[in-house]
Motif scaffolding. Sequence first.
Motif, PDB file in Angstrom:
ATOM      1  N   GLY A  97       0.826  -1.204   0.000  1.00  0.00           N
ATOM      2  CA  GLY A  97       0.000   0.000   0.000  1.00  0.00           C
ATOM      3  C   GLY A  97       0.858   1.251   0.000  1.00  0.00           C
ATOM      4  N   GLY A  98       0.244   2.356   0.365  1.00  0.00           N
ATOM      5  CA  GLY A  98       0.930   3.643   0.347  1.00  0.00           C
ATOM      6  C   GLY A  98       2.160   3.666   1.228  1.00  0.00           C
ATOM      7  N   SER A  99       2.094   2.984   2.367  1.00  0.00           N
ATOM      8  CA  SER A  99       3.242   3.034   3.287  1.00  0.00           C
ATOM      9  C   SER A  99       4.487   2.432   2.656  1.00  0.00           C
ATOM     10  CB  SER A  99       2.904   2.287   4.591  1.00  0.00           C
ATOM     11  OG  SER A  99       1.899   2.990   5.282  1.00  0.00           O
ATOM     12  N   VAL A 100       4.318   1.296   1.992  1.00  0.00           N
ATOM     13  CA  VAL A 100       5.472   0.641   1.364  1.00  0.00           C
ATOM     14  C   VAL A 100       6.001   1.500   0.211  1.00  0.00           C
ATOM     15  CG1 VAL A 100       6.191  -1.369   0.002  1.00  0.00           C
ATOM     16  CG2 VAL A 100       4.777  -1.684   2.050  1.00  0.00           C
ATOM     17  N   MET A 146       1.045   6.923  -8.171  1.00  0.00           N
ATOM     18  CA  MET A 146       1.068   7.769  -9.359  1.00  0.00           C
ATOM     19  C   MET A 146       1.405   9.218  -9.009  1.00  0.00           C
ATOM     20  SD  MET A 146      -1.876   7.377 -12.208  1.00  0.00           S
ATOM     21  CE  MET A 146      -1.602   7.884 -13.897  1.00  0.00           C
ATOM     22  N   ASP A 147       1.998   9.411  -7.824  1.00  0.00           N
ATOM     23  CA  ASP A 147       2.466  10.764  -7.501  1.00  0.00           C
ATOM     24  C   ASP A 147       3.920  10.702  -7.032  1.00  0.00           C
ATOM     25  OD1 ASP A 147       2.680  10.244  -4.731  1.00  0.00           O
ATOM     26  OD2 ASP A 147       0.794  11.205  -4.238  1.00  0.00           O
ATOM     27  N   CYS A 148       4.492  11.862  -6.793  1.00  0.00           N
ATOM     28  CA  CYS A 148       5.919  11.870  -6.445  1.00  0.00           C
ATOM     29  C   CYS A 148       6.137  12.196  -4.970  1.00  0.00           C
ATOM     30  CB  CYS A 148       6.682  12.841  -7.343  1.00  0.00           C
ATOM     31  SG  CYS A 148       6.229  14.557  -7.069  1.00  0.00           S
TER      32      CYS A 148
HETATM   33  O1  NZQ Z   1       1.950  -4.320   5.982  1.00  0.00           O
HETATM   34  P1  NZQ Z   1       1.072  -5.290   5.283  1.00  0.00           P
HETATM   35  O2  NZQ Z   1       1.170  -6.661   5.810  1.00  0.00           O
HETATM   36  O3  NZQ Z   1       1.236  -5.230   3.796  1.00  0.00           O
HETATM   37  O4  NZQ Z   1      -0.456  -4.885   5.622  1.00  0.00           O
HETATM   38  C1  NZQ Z   1      -1.023  -3.651   5.222  1.00  0.00           C
HETATM   39  C2  NZQ Z   1      -1.176  -2.671   6.382  1.00  0.00           C
HETATM   40  O5  NZQ Z   1      -1.317  -3.347   7.605  1.00  0.00           O
HETATM   41  C3  NZQ Z   1      -2.458  -3.911   4.834  1.00  0.00           C
HETATM   42  N1  NZQ Z   1      -2.621  -4.296   3.430  1.00  0.00           N
HETATM   43  C4  NZQ Z   1      -2.142  -3.694   2.320  1.00  0.00           C
HETATM   44  N2  NZQ Z   1      -2.544  -4.341   1.224  1.00  0.00           N
HETATM   45  C5  NZQ Z   1      -3.289  -5.397   1.638  1.00  0.00           C
HETATM   46  C6  NZQ Z   1      -3.338  -5.370   3.049  1.00  0.00           C
HETATM   47  N3  NZQ Z   1      -4.002  -6.302   3.774  1.00  0.00           N
HETATM   48  C7  NZQ Z   1      -4.618  -7.280   3.089  1.00  0.00           C
HETATM   49  N4  NZQ Z   1      -4.631  -7.351   1.746  1.00  0.00           N
HETATM   50  C8  NZQ Z   1      -3.981  -6.443   0.986  1.00  0.00           C
HETATM   51  N5  NZQ Z   1      -4.030  -6.524  -0.350  1.00  0.00           N
HETATM   52  O6  NZQ Z   1      -3.109  -2.656   5.035  1.00  0.00           O
HETATM   53  C9  NZQ Z   1      -2.499  -1.974   6.122  1.00  0.00           C
HETATM   54  C10 NZQ Z   1      -2.338  -0.516   5.767  1.00  0.00           C
HETATM   55  O7  NZQ Z   1      -1.403  -0.366   4.712  1.00  0.00           O
HETATM   56  P2  NZQ Z   1      -0.782   1.075   4.378  1.00  0.00           P
HETATM   57  O8  NZQ Z   1       0.128   0.918   3.239  1.00  0.00           O
HETATM   58  O9  NZQ Z   1      -0.269   1.691   5.630  1.00  0.00           O
HETATM   59  O10 NZQ Z   1      -2.089   1.911   3.959  1.00  0.00           O
HETATM   60  P3  NZQ Z   1      -2.234   3.125   2.980  1.00  0.00           P
HETATM   61  O11 NZQ Z   1      -2.135   2.690   1.575  1.00  0.00           O
HETATM   62  O12 NZQ Z   1      -3.480   3.784   3.389  1.00  0.00           O
HETATM   63  O13 NZQ Z   1      -0.972   4.073   3.280  1.00  0.00           O
HETATM   64  C11 NZQ Z   1      -0.988   4.973   4.354  1.00  0.00           C
HETATM   65  C12 NZQ Z   1       0.279   5.825   4.381  1.00  0.00           C
HETATM   66  O14 NZQ Z   1       0.373   6.660   3.206  1.00  0.00           O
HETATM   67  C13 NZQ Z   1       0.509   8.041   3.581  1.00  0.00           C
HETATM   68  C14 NZQ Z   1      -0.227   8.075   4.907  1.00  0.00           C
HETATM   69  O15 NZQ Z   1       0.067   9.215   5.661  1.00  0.00           O
HETATM   70  C15 NZQ Z   1       0.245   6.792   5.550  1.00  0.00           C
HETATM   71  O16 NZQ Z   1       1.533   6.955   6.107  1.00  0.00           O
HETATM   72  N6  NZQ Z   1       0.024   8.908   2.518  1.00  0.00           N
HETATM   73  C16 NZQ Z   1       0.732   8.987   1.364  1.00  0.00           C
HETATM   74  C17 NZQ Z   1       0.393   9.849   0.337  1.00  0.00           C
HETATM   75  C18 NZQ Z   1       1.177   9.969  -0.915  1.00  0.00           C
HETATM   76  N7  NZQ Z   1       2.255   9.267  -1.081  1.00  0.00           N
HETATM   77  O17 NZQ Z   1       0.829  10.719  -1.787  1.00  0.00           O
HETATM   78  C19 NZQ Z   1      -0.762  10.725   0.435  1.00  0.00           C
HETATM   79  C20 NZQ Z   1      -1.695  10.367   1.524  1.00  0.00           C
HETATM   80  O18 NZQ Z   1      -2.445  11.505   1.823  1.00  0.00           O
HETATM   81  C21 NZQ Z   1      -1.068   9.815   2.761  1.00  0.00           C
HETATM   82  O19 NZQ Z   1      -0.626  10.840   3.628  1.00  0.00           O
END
Ligand code: NZQ
Length: 389
Positions: A97-100, A146-148
């Motif tokens: 997801g976004g975190s990775v 799709m963003d930087c």
């Molecule tokens: O860590 P894993 O085991 O992969 O589990 C994740 C995590 O626990 C789980 N998950 C992801 N894909 C899954 C899944 N579980 C089951 N099946 C799947 N297919 O979901 C949980 C949350 O994942 P995470 O990546 O944290 O969620 P999200 O995509 O919402 O990302 C959040 C982060 O992105 C930042 C946020 O602040 C936060 O740190 N943001 C990034 C932005 C950007 N790059 O433009 C903009 C946003 O406004 C945001 O601030």
Amino acid sequence: MNSFIYDIPTRVYFGENQLGNLGAELSKYGKRVLLTYGGGSIKKIGLYGKIVEEVKKAGLELFELSGIEPNPRVSSVNAGADICKKENIDVLLAVGGGSVIDCTKFIGAAAFYDGDAWDILTQKVTVEKCLPIIDVLTLAATGSEMDCGGVISNPETKDKIGLLFPVMQPKVSFLDPTNTYTVSKYQTACGAADMFNHILEVYFNRNQDLYMLDTVMEGLLKTIIKFAPVAMAEPENYEARANLMWTSSWAINGFVNGGKMQAWSCHPMEHELSAIYDITHGLGLAILTPRWMEYTLDETTVSKFYQFGCNVFGIDPKLDPMDVAKKSIEMVSEFLFHTLELQNSFTEIGIDTSNFEVMARKAVMLGGLAYAFKPLNEDDVVNIFKMCL
Ligand code: NZQ
Ligand code: ZN
């Protein structure tokens, strides 16, 4: 209307059965690949095995960094950058997801810096180079595919900082809606709340604007309202997952921005919440959004709320504009807290008043809230936080 540059240089492979292109795309950038992922969901859903197979089939050498946290930490960025330097990594492959993806962007940047990656986030040093990034998205929410931009947390200083650098834009994103079938009901709801807010941050503005872009944003908002509950009820509904996935990318990839020069409002406030309380980003936004709307509604902003209420929620345009505006805020709350079933107050998630002042100070300083849709100072932010209790 302001002039703008339109440039979204990410190649997207959308849909099922596209992973066969992964090896060729990676090979364009070199032989040594660092695969980055989170806490293991990619193994549970069987994606890890498929990725490894494609990488091996292409004759590439694979290295790994696992355990990237939700709200990713700078320690993970440093760990990834160390691997890049030690193993002479050519290309990064973020799966999650976004975190990775966010963490991987800063790994790619920190690979060219010899100090602590936090120096990049605090802007002691700037980012001019980044290793190429390819991602496989597994959660529709942030638009990081799709963003930087990226957002990184530092638990020691209790900071969470987001920055944008064009060189961190992913080269290629694989968007297969079936990879999101296993996303929980809660994370699906949080993702929907996040993309919903990304659009509002741009839609609510005072710039003279392109009617066309407002109409696109209204369509994206309606798509979320229509399909988020479907995906929650039927996790393997392809149409719902596909609509949400493509909306997440287009909400924040720069297209709807169309040259608007305005600071965002809810995001700077939310980043302070997740910095201190480590809550899910979309949940924090959901709690803030209707309160921020209520706080910003006045005679000078009512026309935008009226447009929003009529065009997104189909409220009767013959009603008094202020009534339409108030009704639209009620409908946003209804969507977030009833349809998406998200918790609706700080109290419910254990946040009290103790950090309001410090969070408000940082949100105003880091987020430029003085230049938002309704300019906000520290007192305003504290008032909005109080409304969320
Ligand atoms: O860590 P894993 O085991 O992969 O589990 C994740 C995590 O626990 C789980 N998950 C992801 N894909 C899954 C899944 N579980 C089951 N099946 C799947 N297919 O979901 C949980 C949350 O994942 P995470 O990546 O944290 O969620 P999200 O995509 O919402 O990302 C959040 C982060 O992105 C930042 C946020 O602040 C936060 O740190 N943001 C990034 C932005 C950007 N790059 O433009 C903009 C946003 O406004 C945001 O601030
Ligand atoms: Zn967001």
